[in-house]
Design a protein around this motif. Structure first.
Motif, PDB file in Angstrom:
ATOM      1  N   VAL A  30      39.058  62.076  13.613  1.00  0.00           N
ATOM      2  CA  VAL A  30      38.697  61.017  13.042  1.00  0.00           C
ATOM      3  C   VAL A  30      37.550  60.357  13.795  1.00  0.00           C
ATOM      4  N   ALA A  36      35.099  56.650  12.498  1.00  0.00           N
ATOM      5  CA  ALA A  36      35.580  55.404  13.041  1.00  0.00           C
ATOM      6  C   ALA A  36      35.457  55.429  14.813  1.00  0.00           C
ATOM      7  N   ALA A  39      41.130  54.839  16.571  1.00  0.00           N
ATOM      8  CA  ALA A  39      42.086  55.122  15.360  1.00  0.00           C
ATOM      9  C   ALA A  39      43.739  55.023  15.980  1.00  0.00           C
ATOM     10  N   TYR A 114      39.812  48.688   9.392  1.00  0.00           N
ATOM     11  CA  TYR A 114      40.274  49.423   7.995  1.00  0.00           C
ATOM     12  C   TYR A 114      41.768  49.907   8.200  1.00  0.00           C
ATOM     13  N   LEU A 130      42.013  52.172  11.441  1.00  0.00           N
ATOM     14  CA  LEU A 130      40.782  52.667  12.170  1.00  0.00           C
ATOM     15  C   LEU A 130      39.892  51.208  12.264  1.00  0.00           C
ATOM     16  N   GLU A 142      33.367  57.568   2.837  1.00  0.00           N
ATOM     17  CA  GLU A 142      34.041  57.273   3.719  1.00  0.00           C
ATOM     18  C   GLU A 142      35.472  56.897   3.712  1.00  0.00           C
ATOM     19  N   ALA A 146      38.600  58.667   4.898  1.00  0.00           N
ATOM     20  CA  ALA A 146      39.678  57.893   5.579  1.00  0.00           C
ATOM     21  C   ALA A 146      41.165  58.016   4.997  1.00  0.00           C
TER      22      ALA A 146
END
Length: 241
Positions: A30, A36, A39, A114, A130, A142, A146
């Motif tokens: 990720v 991001a 994470a 997030y 994230l 996005e 995610a």
């Protein structure tokens, strides 16, 4: 705009490869995709029982620790609601949902957070957290990616290796019940419960209050209790303000 096709392929490959490092590799994929800047994966059975599985860096680790110590934040809201909690700017003074957490988060370099729930059917396992260093919302694409990453992390946790897929309840019992990373907090909570003659939930609240009052990480306060450098007195509630 970033092209996330490679991330989609990476997530599929990592879930297929499986293994105990799969959740960490999913987080790293990720970050490598620029979705991001950091994470983390945390399993949650209830707000007082959380177990960090992996984090890509110190900021992700700190954000997770803050939410556990303060019992508030987007991670816990996403878990309880069963839906994403997307914070485009943690420094926005108009957002007053988590005053203690927001103060701590602003001390890091993270600006946007997030929190994506990890779930299968009606079972909620935890959260993929994230963060970005720049403020701003996720685009529709996005958000979709995610959520795919959160699904991949869920399957990676449920399929830990040669033992085959585990039921969500088994995973939570194995990893949270075993107290992998926060064993000292659980041990200290039990000791404080005995010292104060209170329920475990009340003892954990006192530990959190003391950590907040002293502006110290909860794990450090717990270690002092376990090492008997700190003892709670039933007649002293000064840490409650």
């Amino acid at each position: 705009m970033a092209d996330y096709e490679d991330l989609g392929r990476d997530l599929t490959r990592l879930v297929a490869q499986n293994g105990p490092q799969a959740p960490r590799r999913i987080c790293e994929a990720v970050v490598a995709s620029s979705l991001a800047d950091g994470a983390a994966v945390t399993l949650i059975s209830d707000p007082d029982r959380q177990e960090p599985i992996c984090a890509t860096d110190e900021i992700a680790t700190r954000l997770d620790e803050l939410q556990f110590s303060l019992a508030e934040g987007p991670c816990l809201d996403a878990h309880s609601l069963g839906q994403p909690v997307l914070v485009s700017d943690i420094a926005d003074p108009a957002d007053t949902r988590w005053p203690g957490f927001a103060d701590g988060a602003r001390a890091t370099r993270a600006r946007a957070l997030y929190a994506l729930p990890m779930r299968i059917g009606g079972a909620r396992l935890g959260i993929l957290d994230l963060y970005r260093l720049a403020h701003g919302p996720l685009s529709r694409e996005e958000v979709t990616m995610a959520l795919r990453a959160a699904d991949a992390a869920t399957w990676a946790v449920l399929n830990p290796g040669a033992g085959g897929r585990k039921a969500p309840a088994e995973v939570l019992e194995d990893l949270i019940g075993g107290g992998l990373a926060r064993a000292e907090v659980h041990q200290a909570t039990g000791m404080v419960a005995v010292q104060l003659d209170v329920p475990v939930a009340t003892a954990l609240a006192r530990l959190r209050a003391h950590a907040f009052a002293e502006d110290r990480p909860l794990i450090d306060v717990a270690r002092d209790v376990v090492a008997r450098r700190l003892k709670f007195d039933p007649g002293d509630d000064s840490d409650l303000g």
